[in-house]
Design a protein around this motif. Structure first.
Motif: not given
Length: 194
Positions: A91-116
């Motif tokens: 839940a904490q990881a997802e909260e931080l991931l969701d706080g990343v602006p859409q324009a800043s979402r790179d490959a690493e963001w998508y990988f970590l969100k997929g991991s969640v």
């Protein structure tokens, strides 16, 4: 140029932990999900971008200006989130991931969100995010392996984390396993596996 320490409301003498704490608190406060349908949503999104940029600038300055990367742990911007996922603080990881602006979402963001999503058992969403990570960075072996694992699970109807022989394999732990295997091969007199 705006002082990034003022943006986060901290002193330039603050420790790295204090910087992270200030960032997390502000990210929770200005998270776009809190302002959906609110006339202030655009302002909150801009504030979130400003907070993220300030945090990144401070961390880059503290690293000597280099955008340090670790092959085993991914981008330093997301290292805290990786640790949260690995310690099952989803839940904490997802909260931080969701706080990343859409324009800043790179490959690493998508990988970590997929991991969640993967950890929660939401395989279709996990697959979609792993696929996006691979599309954005096709040379990253960790992302490709996670996508291959998801493809195998989808084809064979396996439960999340269950691999042949009942072994558990988390996408975030793949690189760590590969480094350990390489170390063992080198320690036993070999040239290394990877």
């Amino acid at each position: 140029m705006i002082d990034p320490y003022k943006v986060l409301g901290i002193s330039s003498a603050a420790s790295d932990e204090e910087v992270k704490k200030a960032y997390r608190e502000l990210a929770r406060k200005y998270h776009p999900d809190h302002y959906q349908g609110d006339p202030l949503s655009d302002l909150a999104e801009e504030k979130m971008k400003e907070i993220t940029a300030a945090y990144d600038q401070i961390m880059d300055m503290r690293r000597g200006g280099a955008a340090a990367q670790s092959s085993a742990n991914g981008s330093s911007q997301f290292s805290d989130i990786r640790r949260m996922i690995n310690s099952n603080r989803i839940a904490q990881a997802e909260e931080l991931l969701d706080g990343v602006p859409q324009a800043s979402r790179d490959a690493e963001w998508y990988f970590l969100k997929g991991s969640v999503f993967y950890t929660r058992g939401w395989l279709d969403e996990a697959y979609r995010h792993f696929n996006e990570a691979v599309q954005k960075n096709p040379n990253n072996a960790e992302y490709r392996m996670a996508l291959q694992q998801m493809s195998w699970q989808r084809a064979h109807g396996s439960n999340p984390g269950a691999m042949p022989g009942g072994m558990y394999c988390s996408p975030c732990n793949f690189c760590t396993s590969m480094v350990c295997a390489d170390c063992c091969c080198q320690c036993m007199g070999g040239r290394g596996c990877c």
